[in-house]
Motif scaffolding. Structure first.
Motif, mmCIF file in Angstrom:
data_model
loop_
_atom_site.group_PDB
_atom_site.id
_atom_site.type_symbol
_atom_site.label_atom_id
_atom_site.label_comp_id
_atom_site.label_asym_id
_atom_site.label_seq_id
_atom_site.Cartn_x
_atom_site.Cartn_y
_atom_site.Cartn_z
ATOM 1 N N LEU A 274 -72.209 -47.812 -43.730
ATOM 2 C CA LEU A 274 -71.155 -48.802 -43.779
ATOM 3 C C LEU A 274 -70.794 -49.103 -45.229
ATOM 4 N N THR A 275 -70.063 -48.201 -45.818
ATOM 5 C CA THR A 275 -69.710 -48.313 -47.225
ATOM 6 C C THR A 275 -68.513 -47.425 -47.495
ATOM 7 N N SER A 276 -67.896 -47.605 -48.649
ATOM 8 C CA SER A 276 -66.792 -46.752 -49.061
ATOM 9 C C SER A 276 -67.282 -45.744 -50.100
ATOM 10 N N VAL A 277 -66.732 -44.530 -50.035
ATOM 11 C CA VAL A 277 -67.043 -43.496 -51.017
ATOM 12 C C VAL A 277 -65.982 -43.586 -52.106
ATOM 13 N N GLY A 278 -66.372 -44.065 -53.281
ATOM 14 C CA GLY A 278 -65.410 -44.298 -54.342
ATOM 15 C C GLY A 278 -65.528 -43.363 -55.525
ATOM 16 N N ALA A 279 -66.530 -42.485 -55.543
ATOM 17 C CA ALA A 279 -66.705 -41.577 -56.669
ATOM 18 C C ALA A 279 -67.303 -40.271 -56.176
ATOM 19 N N LEU A 280 -66.791 -39.147 -56.699
ATOM 20 C CA LEU A 280 -67.303 -37.822 -56.383
ATOM 21 C C LEU A 280 -67.452 -37.036 -57.684
ATOM 22 N N ALA A 281 -68.483 -36.212 -57.773
ATOM 23 C CA ALA A 281 -68.685 -35.356 -58.942
ATOM 24 C C ALA A 281 -69.328 -34.056 -58.493
ATOM 25 N N ILE A 282 -68.924 -32.933 -59.131
ATOM 26 C CA ILE A 282 -69.431 -31.602 -58.800
ATOM 27 C C ILE A 282 -70.101 -31.017 -60.032
ATOM 28 N N ASP A 283 -71.302 -30.454 -59.838
ATOM 29 C CA ASP A 283 -72.031 -29.791 -60.912
ATOM 30 C C ASP A 283 -71.204 -28.592 -61.390
ATOM 31 N N PRO A 284 -70.797 -28.539 -62.677
ATOM 32 C CA PRO A 284 -69.926 -27.439 -63.122
ATOM 33 C C PRO A 284 -70.621 -26.089 -63.158
ATOM 34 N N MET A 285 -71.972 -26.071 -63.236
ATOM 35 C CA MET A 285 -72.700 -24.809 -63.274
ATOM 36 C C MET A 285 -73.135 -24.349 -61.883
ATOM 37 N N MET A 286 -73.447 -25.313 -61.013
ATOM 38 C CA MET A 286 -73.857 -25.018 -59.643
ATOM 39 C C MET A 286 -72.980 -25.841 -58.711
ATOM 40 N N PRO A 287 -71.748 -25.395 -58.436
ATOM 41 C CA PRO A 287 -70.799 -26.226 -57.693
ATOM 42 C C PRO A 287 -71.176 -26.483 -56.245
ATOM 43 N N SER A 288 -72.246 -25.855 -55.753
ATOM 44 C CA SER A 288 -72.734 -26.239 -54.426
ATOM 45 C C SER A 288 -73.442 -27.590 -54.468
ATOM 46 N N THR A 289 -73.702 -28.106 -55.685
ATOM 47 C CA THR A 289 -74.335 -29.416 -55.843
ATOM 48 C C THR A 289 -73.268 -30.468 -56.087
ATOM 49 N N LEU A 290 -73.244 -31.485 -55.220
ATOM 50 C CA LEU A 290 -72.256 -32.555 -55.301
ATOM 51 C C LEU A 290 -72.964 -33.902 -55.293
ATOM 52 N N TYR A 291 -72.277 -34.894 -55.854
ATOM 53 C CA TYR A 291 -72.759 -36.265 -55.842
ATOM 54 C C TYR A 291 -71.640 -37.164 -55.315
ATOM 55 N N ALA A 292 -72.022 -38.166 -54.528
ATOM 56 C CA ALA A 292 -71.067 -39.148 -54.018
ATOM 57 C C ALA A 292 -71.582 -40.540 -54.349
ATOM 58 N N GLY A 293 -70.727 -41.350 -54.952
ATOM 59 C CA GLY A 293 -71.065 -42.733 -55.242
ATOM 60 C C GLY A 293 -70.436 -43.645 -54.210
ATOM 61 N N THR A 294 -71.219 -44.578 -53.648
ATOM 62 C CA THR A 294 -70.737 -45.435 -52.576
ATOM 63 C C THR A 294 -70.850 -46.903 -52.966
ATOM 64 N N ARG A 295 -70.196 -47.752 -52.181
ATOM 65 C CA ARG A 295 -70.141 -49.161 -52.521
ATOM 66 C C ARG A 295 -71.449 -49.901 -52.277
ATOM 67 N N SER A 296 -72.193 -49.542 -51.253
ATOM 68 C CA SER A 296 -73.418 -50.302 -50.963
ATOM 69 C C SER A 296 -74.600 -49.433 -50.583
ATOM 70 N N ASN A 297 -74.428 -48.108 -50.579
ATOM 71 C CA ASN A 297 -75.521 -47.214 -50.227
ATOM 72 C C ASN A 297 -75.917 -46.289 -51.368
ATOM 73 N N GLY A 298 -75.431 -46.579 -52.580
ATOM 74 C CA GLY A 298 -75.877 -45.839 -53.746
ATOM 75 C C GLY A 298 -75.299 -44.447 -53.866
ATOM 76 N N VAL A 299 -76.111 -43.542 -54.424
ATOM 77 C CA VAL A 299 -75.692 -42.170 -54.689
ATOM 78 C C VAL A 299 -76.260 -41.249 -53.615
ATOM 79 N N PHE A 300 -75.402 -40.375 -53.109
ATOM 80 C CA PHE A 300 -75.835 -39.330 -52.193
ATOM 81 C C PHE A 300 -75.623 -37.980 -52.873
ATOM 82 N N LYS A 301 -76.477 -37.026 -52.537
ATOM 83 C CA LYS A 301 -76.428 -35.705 -53.163
ATOM 84 C C LYS A 301 -76.463 -34.619 -52.101
ATOM 85 N N SER A 302 -75.702 -33.575 -52.329
ATOM 86 C CA SER A 302 -75.743 -32.381 -51.481
ATOM 87 C C SER A 302 -75.960 -31.178 -52.363
ATOM 88 N N THR A 303 -76.813 -30.268 -51.943
ATOM 89 C CA THR A 303 -77.039 -29.022 -52.678
ATOM 90 C C THR A 303 -76.518 -27.813 -51.913
#
Length: 999
Positions: free
Chosen positions: A384-413
């Motif tokens: 129950l939060t909004s996803v307000g930020a996204l970032a992609i690893d420039p060297m390993m683009p299969s790695t992503l980060y998502a910043g949310t309003r109340s659940n912190g940072v999520f990561k996918s590899t």
């Protein structure tokens, strides 16, 4: 040798972020989703039921084909829609009335355009319900819930003017209803129920449903006069005497009811109601109910007046519109064109250039497109939060980060397929911004908000790909971070937007100082850095437009001429022509400047939603833009002219069997590409790789096209004879001057050639003998042609005890060196610093001559060279799966953690760094230079009988002191292997390493 590392770096250097979508608009914005929305109102044209209208929090949409497709209808609307109300003139259904923001609006052209109709109303008139007299549709009634205008108002001239009709209303009313059979009778409901029998001139309280509570909805039977139904939080009630008395009727629901209440206009005994999660139906006037199998989160229901078995359901949680043609027994989504999803963040995969990610508000999900935004799929619901930020690893683009309003940072590899929270060390989980160091992408920054309860935010830094975070806010005076930007050339310099200030750090976030001269109290929202001139920055503010600094943030000046909307939400800069800048705004869409912000012009043609949250630009074709709006993702490609085809290729003089990179250099914004390589092969990729099997001249053609037309060009590519490097058994190093080959013989007498592992650097490479995942030999050649050495050095190390002959040929002189290892010998590292005295190609042998020198590698081994420290347990060892990092290698399904520490002849020491490419069982370390690989390590799973072990093999091309440490993270058992300073270490072949097989 084909080098993946060099290919990836080549693509990154060109920043190949092309996003090819055939449906992208030329010189206007278009949208292909993601589709959906929280539907708050849904109406059907009473004369032409194939025409439908709906509203979401983003705006109004219309369908003319029974819901098969939808389009936005926004012209003339400036305010938001929110919990919209919508009414249709029953006799002239092209006339619509609705609420938009604080205005009451009207359309006379089926929603194509709208105008405010507020005469007689105060500003900020929040309409909560609308009712139209079915016999005299110019007569309307509207309830106003709060704001400057409250109460009940009436218009007799089609909303041209309004007057209050509140006589007798003793409490606030939220909805008004006209009796369809007796239009002079009206009902107004709120905390009480009122009746008027004179068209609203006077009102009296009548008995409402039992219990003192607000009435959620009210409905009148279209055939039986005086029969009313009312919904409250306590359930459904029925009155057969114009509301004089009420009786409860079970609605069969489990869970809280909502305001949905609908009556079949043809068969009024069919009723529909809803809880928070389900839709219920009664076929006996409410006496009994059944739950309908179908979509959850129901908000509103519309029934086709001609074919009442056709139902339309407007859903919450951004799920859009669903349709049933069998009275609710089954449902299907009908969301094509339903643009009601707010896009808060956009990110583009830097290698798979048609892949986009969108962060969503409202339903709190991440969406992905793999075709340049043409189609979208939901990846992950992050809570129950909004996803307000996204970032992609420039060297390993299969790695992503998502910043949310109340659940912190999520990561996918795995390119967004799976996500996990990674919040260790964050002060709280309200994350607004993310940024990645472009040179050392294991370093990630997060901008965190201060919470309403006073928990501080600030800048947090991770040096282990987000696994842990440390507060990096020293010097920040405000601890709510809105935006982060990293200098692309000097990434230790970064900027943070904190409230009304810009802060700057020149030591990777260690310390911060204000950098806001000229920005005092301006409410800064976003920051962007010129990619070519990083000393130039742009700041977007919440009410004062755009400011620019040309001295790395020391001073700022306004750049707002022509910028009509000063609430700036996003800024992107053309990476090729940085004087071209785009600014997103909150109410007027996108603006463009072509003179570094000196002047601005509106750039919103076709942009249905003018509330824009995010922007992304194609760095290789910066005329292609993406906008994340309150409704969906929009795309725009500037152009309009037929493209001109042109292309280049590298290498310019390829040999047969060598990979050739073809690069599109066309002008005019083509959207499709067709290659013909002249040998029967073709491709539709923009940037194409091709291998010519034979030598000769090939006529290569490229045809490019866009909406206006197509164009072709043909060029001749001359292909030479096959090079030795084209063989999978040939490794070419030092700009392909040296050819390296290996022949082997095993204990059963089988022979073969070592195969090149398909990646490497210019100076280092690998061979495998039996399994592509099992690397056997590391070879490197060092250019030591400077004085006093004046030679090329050969280093090699092998993790095998089979017989092999390593052959290195200087292709410029013909000089050959061979190195032989006998069968059964675990060879010491080869460190031949006299290998090639051929820095000057004529110094040792004439070109083409062969000078063969053979060295026997069966040198005696010594137990001093390799010491084993057995079953060593660290005090702070954390058991569990290995997490990869810049200094530790994870092998065998991430069970084993491998680390190396070194000390050189000058008493310098450090931790070896992992070469960021490997297999499940093999990996590499470098000590002093990322191009100079020092150690090959591999783990072999020999858990089957008779071995029942995990084996450790290692070989190093160095003579410095090192300690190799291998940890079984499941058991805590540690093995250490030590090599003394000055020793050319023997290969490690420890087949008794770990007695820790499963079971």
């Amino acid at each position: 040798m084909f080098s993946v590392i060099r290919t990836v770096l080549f693509h990154l250097a060109l920043v190949l972020l092309h996003i090819g979508s055939a449906d992208a608009g030329i010189d206007e914005w278009t949208s292909n989703g993601p589709y959906g929305g929280t539907i708050t109102s849904l109406k059907i044209d009473p004369i032409t039921p194939s025409i439908l209208y709906a509203s979401s929090h983003s705006g109004f949409i219309r369908s003319v084909d029974s819901g098969a497709s939808w389009s936005a209808i926004h012209s003339g609307l400036l305010g938001g829609v929110g919990e919209a109300v919508l009414a249709i003139d029953p006799r002239t259904p092209s006339t619509l009335y609705a609420r938009s923001g604080g205005d009451l609006v009207k359309s006379t052209d089926s929603g194509s355009s709208w105008n405010a109709v507020n005469n007689g109303l105060l500003v900020d008139a929040y309409v909560s319900s609308l009712a139209i007299d079915p016999l005299t549709p110019s007569t309307l009634y509207a309830t106003f819930l709060f704001g400057a205008t409250t109460g009940l108002f009436k218009s007799t001239d089609g909303a041209a003017s309004w007057t209050a009709v509140n006589n007798g209303l003793t409490s606030r009313v939220t909805r008004v209803l006209v009796d369809p059979l007796r239009p002079g009778i009206l009902y107004a409901a709120g905390y009480s129920l009122f009746e008027s029998t004179d068209g609203g001139a006077n009102w009296r309280v009548i008995n409402g449903p039992p219990r003192d509570t607000s009435i959620l909805s009210l409905a009148i039977d279209p055939i039986t006069p005086g029969l009313l139904f009312a919904r409250t939080v306590y359930g459904l009630f029925k009155s057969a005497d114009n509301g004089a008395s009420w009786s409860p009727i079970s609605d069969g629901q489990a869970g809280s009811p909502n305001s949905l209440l609908a009556i079949d206009p043809v068969t009024p005994g069919n009723l529909y109601a809803a809880s928070r999660y389900d839709v219920y139906k009664s076929t006996d006037g409410g006496a009994s109910w059944n739950v309908l199998d179908g979509p959850g989160s129901p908000n509103v229901l519309a029934i086709d007046p001609v074919t009442p078995n056709t139902l339309y359901l407007g859903r919450g949680s951004l799920r859009g519109v669903y349709k049933s043609t069998d009275g609710g027994a089954s449902w299907s989504a009908t969301n094509n064109g339903v643009t009601g999803i707010g896009i808060r963040a956009l990110a583009i995969d830097p290698v798979a250039t048609s892949t986009l990610y969108a962060g969503i508000s409202g339903i709190h999900e991440i969406f992905k497109s793999t075709d340049g935004g043409t189609t979208w799929s939901s990846l992950f619901k992050v809570g129950l939060t909004s996803v307000g930020a996204l970032a992609i690893d420039p060297m390993m683009p299969s790695t992503l980060y998502a910043g949310t309003r109340s659940n912190g940072v999520f990561k996918s590899t795995d390119s967004g397929a799976n996500w996990s929270a990674t919040n260790t060390g964050l002060s709280n989980n309200d994350v607004n911004a993310l940024a990645i160091d472009p040179i050392t992408p294991s370093t990630v920054y997060a901008g965190v908000s201060r919470t309403p309860t006073g928990i501080r935010g600030g800048v947090f830094k991770s040096t282990d790909w987000g696994a842990s975070w440390a507060d990096s806010s020293n010097g920040l005076s405000i601890f709510t971070i809105r935006s982060l930007a990293v200098d692309p050339v000097t990434p230790s310099t970064l900027y943070a937007v904190s409230g009304s200030d810009v802060f700057k750090s020149t030591d990777g976030g260690g310390n911060w100082s204000a950098s806001d001269n000229g920005l005092t109290n301006l409410g800064i929202s976003v920051l962007a850095i010129d990619p070519k001139t990083p000393s130039t920055l742009y700041a977007g503010t919440r009410s004062n437009g755009v400011f620019r600094s040309t001295d790395s943030g020391a001073n700022w000046n306004a750049r707002n001429f022509g910028l009509a909307d000063r609430e700036v939400t996003a800024i992107v800069i053309d990476p090729i022509t940085p004087s071209n800048i785009y600014a997103a705004t909150n109410t007027n869409g996108v603006f463009r400047s072509t003179d570094s912000g000196g002047t601005w012009s509106v750039f919103s043609n076709g942009l249905d939603y003018r509330q824009v949250y995010a922007l992304a630009i194609d760095p290789i074709r910066p005329t292609s833009l993406y906008a994340g709006t309150v409704g969906s993702v929009f795309q725009r490609t500037q152009g309009g002219q037929i493209p001109a085809a042109h292309f280049n290729w590298a290498p310019q003089a390829p040999n047969a069997g060598e990979e050739v990179q073809f690069n599109d250099a066309s002008t005019g914004q083509p959207t499709s590409w067709q290659w013909d390589f002249g040998d029967g092969s073709s491709s539709t990729e923009r940037e194409a790789l091709h291998v010519f099997a034979n030598s000769g001249d090939y006529e290569v053609s490229l045809t490019v096209a866009n909406g206006p037309g197509s164009h072709s060009t043909t060029r001749t590519v001359t292909v030479g004879e096959a090079s030795a490097c084209a063989s999978p058994a040939a490794l070419c190093l030092n700009d392909s001057r040296f050819l390296v080959e290996v022949d082997w013989r095993d204990f059963q007498g089988a022979t073969g050639s070592g195969q090149v592992v398909p990646f490497g650097s210019d100076g280092s490479g690998l061979f495998w003998f039996f399994d592509v995942d099992n690397w056997e030999m590391l070879v490197k050649i060092i250019d030591a042609c400077s004085s006093p050495f004046n030679s090329f050095w050969v280093f090699a190390a092998a993790t095998t005890n089979v017989e092999y002959t390593l052959r290195v040929t200087d292709t410029e002189t013909g000089v050959v060196r061979e190195y032989f290892n006998p069968l059964g010998n675990a060879a010491a590292a080869l460190t031949d610093t006299d290998a090639f005295l051929t820095c000057d190609a004529g110094s040792e042998s004439a070109v083409g001559a062969v000078s063969l020198s053979r060295v026997d590698l069966s040198w005696p081994t010594s137990s001093v060279w390799v010491e084993e420290r057995d079953s060593f347990s660290h005090k702070n060892l954390k058991l569990g799966s290995c997490s990869p990092g810049p200094f530790n290698l994870c092998l065998v399904e991430s069970r084993f953690r491998v680390e190396v520490e070194w000390r050189d002849f000058h008493d310098n020491s450090g931790s070896a760094r992992v070469v960021p490419l490997g297999s499940n069982t093999s990996g590499l370390f470098w000590f002093f230079s990322s191009d100079n690989w020092e150690m090959l390590v591999k783990m072999v799973d020999a858990c089957s009988s008779p071995f029942n072990r995990f084996w450790v093999f290692s070989a190093a091309t160095t003579n410095v002191e090192y300690t190799l440490r291998v940890t079984d993270t499941e058991t805590g058992v540690v093995k250490e292997y030590f090599n003394p300073l000055g020793n050319a270490a023997a290969a490690i072949t420890d087949t008794d390493a770990f007695l820790t097989c499963p079971g």
